[in-house]
Design an enzyme around this catalytic site. Structure first.
Site, PDB file in Angstrom:
ATOM      1  N   VAL A 290       0.249  -1.024   0.090  1.00 47.80           N
ATOM      2  CA  VAL A 290       0.198   0.167   0.126  1.00 47.80           C
ATOM      3  C   VAL A 290       0.782   0.988  -0.105  1.00 47.80           C
ATOM      4  O   VAL A 290       0.334   2.565  -1.121  1.00 47.80           O
ATOM      5  CB  VAL A 290      -0.899   0.208   1.479  1.00 47.80           C
ATOM      6  CG1 VAL A 290      -1.449   1.190   1.324  1.00 47.80           C
ATOM      7  CG2 VAL A 290      -1.315  -1.507   1.066  1.00 47.80           C
TER       8      VAL A 290
ATOM      9  N   ARG B  48      11.039  -1.110   7.777  1.00 50.42           N
ATOM     10  CA  ARG B  48      11.366  -1.760   8.704  1.00 50.42           C
ATOM     11  C   ARG B  48      13.012  -2.108   8.419  1.00 50.42           C
ATOM     12  O   ARG B  48      14.208  -2.001   8.712  1.00 50.42           O
ATOM     13  CB  ARG B  48      10.312  -3.371   8.759  1.00 50.42           C
ATOM     14  CG  ARG B  48      11.843  -4.479   9.620  1.00 50.42           C
ATOM     15  CD  ARG B  48      10.490  -5.268   9.409  1.00 50.42           C
ATOM     16  NE  ARG B  48       9.982  -5.994   8.207  1.00 50.42           N
ATOM     17  CZ  ARG B  48       8.744  -6.471   8.263  1.00 50.42           C
ATOM     18  NH1 ARG B  48       8.225  -7.052   8.758  1.00 50.42           N
ATOM     19  NH2 ARG B  48       8.389  -6.386   6.909  1.00 50.42           N
ATOM     20  N   ARG B  49      13.356  -2.197   6.909  1.00 53.49           N
ATOM     21  CA  ARG B  49      14.395  -2.300   6.189  1.00 53.49           C
ATOM     22  C   ARG B  49      14.550  -0.837   5.400  1.00 53.49           C
ATOM     23  O   ARG B  49      14.354  -1.341   4.249  1.00 53.49           O
ATOM     24  CB  ARG B  49      14.812  -3.125   5.190  1.00 53.49           C
ATOM     25  CG  ARG B  49      14.429  -4.570   7.294  1.00 53.49           C
ATOM     26  CD  ARG B  49      13.849  -6.270   5.924  1.00 53.49           C
ATOM     27  NE  ARG B  49      12.582  -5.308   4.960  1.00 53.49           N
ATOM     28  CZ  ARG B  49      11.707  -6.284   4.394  1.00 53.49           C
ATOM     29  NH1 ARG B  49      12.662  -7.967   3.581  1.00 53.49           N
ATOM     30  NH2 ARG B  49      11.089  -6.453   3.858  1.00 53.49           N
TER      31      ARG B  49
ATOM     32  N   VAL C 157     -11.468  -0.890   5.516  1.00 53.60           N
ATOM     33  CA  VAL C 157     -12.575  -1.486   4.893  1.00 53.60           C
ATOM     34  C   VAL C 157     -12.769  -1.376   3.171  1.00 53.60           C
ATOM     35  O   VAL C 157     -12.547  -0.268   3.207  1.00 53.60           O
ATOM     36  CB  VAL C 157     -13.508  -1.488   5.865  1.00 53.60           C
ATOM     37  CG1 VAL C 157     -15.317  -2.781   5.654  1.00 53.60           C
ATOM     38  CG2 VAL C 157     -13.686  -1.380   7.106  1.00 53.60           C
TER      39      VAL C 157
ATOM     40  N   LYS D 255     -13.011  -5.977   9.360  1.00 57.47           N
ATOM     41  CA  LYS D 255     -14.195  -5.587   8.801  1.00 57.47           C
ATOM     42  C   LYS D 255     -15.137  -5.182   9.196  1.00 57.47           C
ATOM     43  O   LYS D 255     -15.924  -3.587   9.305  1.00 57.47           O
ATOM     44  CB  LYS D 255     -13.615  -5.553   7.677  1.00 57.47           C
ATOM     45  CG  LYS D 255     -12.406  -5.405   6.607  1.00 57.47           C
ATOM     46  CD  LYS D 255     -11.965  -6.037   5.675  1.00 57.47           C
ATOM     47  CE  LYS D 255     -10.876  -5.642   5.034  1.00 57.47           C
ATOM     48  NZ  LYS D 255     -10.163  -6.743   3.705  1.00 57.47           N
TER      49      LYS D 255
ATOM     50  N   GLY E 256      -5.244  -4.499  -2.468  1.00 58.05           N
ATOM     51  CA  GLY E 256      -4.016  -4.473  -3.971  1.00 58.05           C
ATOM     52  C   GLY E 256      -3.817  -3.069  -3.248  1.00 58.05           C
ATOM     53  O   GLY E 256      -4.376  -2.319  -2.717  1.00 58.05           O
TER      54      GLY E 256
ATOM     55  N   GLU F 222     -10.566   4.863   6.041  1.00 60.10           N
ATOM     56  CA  GLU F 222     -11.368   4.669   4.863  1.00 60.10           C
ATOM     57  C   GLU F 222     -11.415   2.957   4.692  1.00 60.10           C
ATOM     58  O   GLU F 222     -11.295   2.273   3.828  1.00 60.10           O
ATOM     59  CB  GLU F 222     -11.733   5.790   3.223  1.00 60.10           C
ATOM     60  CG  GLU F 222     -12.422   5.540   2.820  1.00 60.10           C
ATOM     61  CD  GLU F 222     -13.921   4.743   2.914  1.00 60.10           C
ATOM     62  OE1 GLU F 222     -14.594   6.194   3.477  1.00 60.10           O
ATOM     63  OE2 GLU F 222     -14.684   3.690   2.575  1.00 60.10           O
TER      64      GLU F 222
HETATM   65  P1  NDP Z   1       3.060  -4.390   3.500  1.00 61.91           P
HETATM   66  O1  NDP Z   1       3.912  -5.816   4.271  1.00 61.91           O
HETATM   67  O2  NDP Z   1       3.525  -5.072   1.724  1.00 61.91           O
HETATM   68  O3  NDP Z   1       3.971  -3.522   4.036  1.00 61.91           O
HETATM   69  C1  NDP Z   1       4.132  -3.628   5.222  1.00 61.91           C
HETATM   70  C2  NDP Z   1       5.209  -1.868   5.619  1.00 61.91           C
HETATM   71  O4  NDP Z   1       5.640  -1.997   6.584  1.00 61.91           O
HETATM   72  C3  NDP Z   1       6.066  -2.584   4.837  1.00 61.91           C
HETATM   73  O5  NDP Z   1       7.144  -0.897   4.410  1.00 61.91           O
HETATM   74  C4  NDP Z   1       7.127  -2.902   6.590  1.00 61.91           C
HETATM   75  O6  NDP Z   1       8.958  -1.966   5.802  1.00 61.91           O
HETATM   76  C5  NDP Z   1       6.781  -1.711   7.378  1.00 61.91           C
HETATM   77  N1  NDP Z   1       7.010  -2.772   8.298  1.00 61.91           N
HETATM   78  C6  NDP Z   1       6.231  -3.277   9.135  1.00 61.91           C
HETATM   79  N2  NDP Z   1       7.182  -3.463  10.413  1.00 61.91           N
HETATM   80  C7  NDP Z   1       7.893  -2.407  10.751  1.00 61.91           C
HETATM   81  C8  NDP Z   1       8.352  -1.609  11.526  1.00 61.91           C
HETATM   82  N3  NDP Z   1       7.869  -1.568  12.730  1.00 61.91           N
HETATM   83  N4  NDP Z   1       8.226   0.088  12.115  1.00 61.91           N
HETATM   84  C9  NDP Z   1       8.756   0.378  10.696  1.00 61.91           C
HETATM   85  N5  NDP Z   1       7.955  -0.265   9.769  1.00 61.91           N
HETATM   86  C10 NDP Z   1       7.568  -1.365   9.400  1.00 61.91           C
HETATM   87  O7  NDP Z   1       1.706  -4.235   4.541  1.00 61.91           O
HETATM   88  P2  NDP Z   1       0.361  -3.462   3.198  1.00 61.91           P
HETATM   89  O8  NDP Z   1       1.065  -2.433   2.257  1.00 61.91           O
HETATM   90  O9  NDP Z   1      -0.409  -4.734   2.623  1.00 61.91           O
HETATM   91  O10 NDP Z   1      -0.508  -3.559   4.462  1.00 61.91           O
HETATM   92  C11 NDP Z   1      -0.158  -1.898   5.600  1.00 61.91           C
HETATM   93  C12 NDP Z   1      -1.155  -1.902   6.043  1.00 61.91           C
HETATM   94  O11 NDP Z   1      -2.814  -2.044   5.429  1.00 61.91           O
HETATM   95  C13 NDP Z   1      -2.312  -3.216   6.805  1.00 61.91           C
HETATM   96  O12 NDP Z   1      -2.600  -2.724   7.776  1.00 61.91           O
HETATM   97  C14 NDP Z   1      -2.931  -4.294   6.009  1.00 61.91           C
HETATM   98  O13 NDP Z   1      -4.381  -4.664   6.826  1.00 61.91           O
HETATM   99  C15 NDP Z   1      -3.677  -2.671   5.317  1.00 61.91           C
HETATM  100  N6  NDP Z   1      -4.521  -3.105   4.581  1.00 61.91           N
HETATM  101  C16 NDP Z   1      -4.153  -3.859   3.116  1.00 61.91           C
HETATM  102  C17 NDP Z   1      -4.385  -3.780   1.755  1.00 61.91           C
HETATM  103  C18 NDP Z   1      -3.741  -4.581   0.985  1.00 61.91           C
HETATM  104  O14 NDP Z   1      -4.537  -4.999  -0.235  1.00 61.91           O
HETATM  105  N7  NDP Z   1      -2.819  -4.997   0.933  1.00 61.91           N
HETATM  106  C19 NDP Z   1      -5.982  -3.096   1.223  1.00 61.91           C
HETATM  107  C20 NDP Z   1      -6.288  -2.422   2.809  1.00 61.91           C
HETATM  108  C21 NDP Z   1      -5.709  -2.900   4.139  1.00 61.91           C
HETATM  109  P3  NDP Z   1      10.061  -2.971   4.791  1.00 61.91           P
HETATM  110  O15 NDP Z   1       8.934  -2.034   3.287  1.00 61.91           O
HETATM  111  O16 NDP Z   1      11.444  -1.910   5.626  1.00 61.91           O
HETATM  112  O17 NDP Z   1       9.741  -3.992   4.696  1.00 61.91           O
HETATM  113  N1  HSE Z   2      -6.536  -9.967   2.406  1.00 61.65           N
HETATM  114  C1  HSE Z   2      -7.259  -8.847   2.417  1.00 61.65           C
HETATM  115  C2  HSE Z   2      -8.270  -9.754   1.352  1.00 61.65           C
HETATM  116  C3  HSE Z   2      -6.457  -7.196   1.818  1.00 61.65           C
HETATM  117  O1  HSE Z   2      -8.370 -10.416   0.886  1.00 61.65           O
HETATM  118  O2  HSE Z   2      -9.206  -8.495   1.440  1.00 61.65           O
HETATM  119  C4  HSE Z   2      -7.772  -5.995   1.797  1.00 61.65           C
HETATM  120  O3  HSE Z   2      -8.221  -5.675   3.306  1.00 61.65           O
END
Ligand code: NDP
Ligand code: HSE
Length: 441
Positions: free
Chosen positions: A15, A46-47, A134, A207, A309, A131
């Site tokens: 995201v 994280r990295r 969910v 959600k 996504g 927003e």
């Molecule tokens: P990802 O695992 O792809 O990304 C997580 C990010 O957080 C990475 O950049 C990671 O760093 C960073 N991170 C993890 N731990 C730490 C920490 N302790 N300190 C600082 N940075 C940290 O997750 P998503 O992008 O998929 O999801 C993010 C949020 O969005 C979640 O809450 C998820 O539920 C929500 N969401 C996701 C959707 C999706 O389709 N993916 C849809 C709707 C909501 P690094 O890059 O270095 O690994």
């Molecule tokens: N894993 C979740 C899904 C991502 O499949 O709907 C969106 O929240």
């Protein structure tokens, strides 16, 4: 133009990286819409050394110190896209108490402990927008939180998990089994490396809690939501649903009700259910999400789109960023959480549902009467009985027969007790499947 609104981005994964991309690509339009440019003050990850491809951002902005970034004086808005309960809760509470607006996609945290975030927002007179938490790109929470605030919502029924909808749609379209469909979802990148939260219903339950809280002005947490996943749904269930003119979906259902004393309640549940093919949610296929809202004055409303996504979710995040940036410039913040109704959460046993039960029974005189007697003892009325396999075929298999029973509406506890007693009968070789039926089939 006024001075920039400065963003602390927490997370730059699926995201976060699309948020960075859109901030870059749309910068001129976003500035024009807000009345001030948006600037990235820093990006906590994280990295720091991770290869982020051609992300259009200055590498010097990356940090591994989210709290340090949040506390900086030049940060106005904190955008959290990391996920999980801690340390995200600590970061966001800190930001809100300090009066910084927060935009978050973190459904797990909002469902587990939204109260801490809302309280901190009230304390710091800050905006808390979520927003994206969910149904990804679908504008849904703002309509519930604002547009429908003059109305009374009675029921919210939704498909809010893309991964499980993809799996169930594949099982329905091709007759594939659960494991095969999950493998395909993983290959296509829909399911996560560990798909437990998706297939066991935890993601949808989080959600559901957020939707119910907004729809019914009541604090509902993930622990209040009855949750069942889709791992037990078989190809035979899907075939049986088809034979009834139905399809199986993982539904989240939040509904108003009344208790024995006439007091208002809310019930919130997530489980697979058969719905008739004519139901508005039946045609929602692939990894799409849709939410069907029933309101007193507005009537029936349907929200549909991509629920997961990077880019779709980033669209919802940026919509919130624009809203909170505008509020900041106007010196206002949105109304805080509305939880005045404080409705009691009704136990699942009191929820009114219908069941579709497939039994493998002995094929001899009196069996049907004995089975019907069990339903009668628990005050559960039978709507239809079919003997024989789904889709037609011989009514018996030697000494055994398949029996499919669909009930009328009854309390879930009575239906569960009926199934328990059926399992104990020696004429019932096995209870092959039990599925709830929703939506008038
Ligand atoms: P990802 O695992 O792809 O990304 C997580 C990010 O957080 C990475 O950049 C990671 O760093 C960073 N991170 C993890 N731990 C730490 C920490 N302790 N300190 C600082 N940075 C940290 O997750 P998503 O992008 O998929 O999801 C993010 C949020 O969005 C979640 O809450 C998820 O539920 C929500 N969401 C996701 C959707 C999706 O389709 N993916 C849809 C709707 C909501 P690094 O890059 O270095 O690994
Ligand atoms: N894993 C979740 C899904 C991502 O499949 O709907 C969106 O929240």
């Amino acid at each position: 133009m006024t001075s920039p609104v400065r963003l602390a981005l927490l997370g730059c994964g699926t995201v976060g990286s699309d948020v960075v991309r859109l901030l870059h690509e749309q910068s001129a339009d976003l500035a024009a819409r807000i009345g001030a440019p948006l600037e990235i003050a820093g990006i906590a990850v994280r990295r720091v050394g991770r290869d982020r491809g051609d992300l259009p951002v200055d590498p010097a902005l990356f940090t591994t110190d989210p709290l340090g970034l949040i506390k900086r004086d030049d940060v106005d808005v904190v955008v959290e896209m990391v996920g999980g309960i801690e340390p995200a809760r600590t970061w966001l509470v800190e930001a809100l108490r300090a009066g910084k607006s927060v935009v978050t996609a973190n459904k797990a945290l909002l469902a587990e402990d939204g109260a801490s975030l809302h309280d901190a927002a009230a304390e710091g007179s800050a905006d808390l927008y979520y927003e994206a938490s969910v149904a990804g790109a679908i504008p849904l929470l703002r309509p519930l939180r604002e547009s429908l605030h003059g109305d009374r919502i009675n029921r919210v029924t939704g498909i809010v998990n893309g991964t499980t909808n993809f799996i169930l749609s594949a099982m329905d379209a091709t007759g594939a089994g659960f494991a095969e469909a999950l493998e395909e979802a993983t290959e296509l990148g829909y399911a996560e490396a560990d798909p437990t939260a998706d297939v066991e219903g935890f993601d949808a339950a989080a959600k559901a809690a957020i939707l119910a809280s907004l729809a019914f002005h009541t604090r509902v947490t993930a622990a209040d939501v009855h949750r069942e996943g889709i791992t037990e749904v078989t190809a035979a269930d899907v075939a049986s649903a088809k034979a009834m003119g139905c399809t199986i979906k993982l539904l989240c259902i939040a509904a108003r009700g009344t208790d024995g004393q006439g007091g208002e309640t809310v019930s919130v549940r997530v489980h697979p259910a058969m719905i008739p093919l004519g139901h508005p949610l039946a045609s929602v296929g692939d990894a799409f999400n849709a939410v069907f809202v029933e309101a007193e004055a507005a009537g029936e409303l349907m929200f549909y789109g991509r629920g997961a996504g990077g880019a779709p979710t980033a669209s919802a995040v940026l919509g919130d960023v624009v809203a909170v940036a505008r509020n900041r410039l106007a010196g206002v913040h949105a109304a805080s959480e509305s939880a005045y109704a404080d409705l009691a959460v009704r136990p699942m046993g009191e929820a009114l549902t219908r069941y579709h039960i497939s039994l493998d029974v002995a094929d001899r005189p009196g069996v049907l009467a004995a089975v019907a007697g069990v339903f009668a003892r628990h005050d559960v009325s039978i709507a239809t009985v079919r003997q024989g396999p789904a889709g037609g075929g011989p009514a018996g298999r030697g000494d055994d027969a398949d029996l499919v029973i669909v009930t009328h509406v009854a309390p879930d506890a009575a239906l569960a007790a009926t199934v328990r007693e059926l399992r104990g009968l020696d004429i019932v070789r096995s209870v092959a499947s039990v599925l709830r039926v929703e939506g008038g089939a």
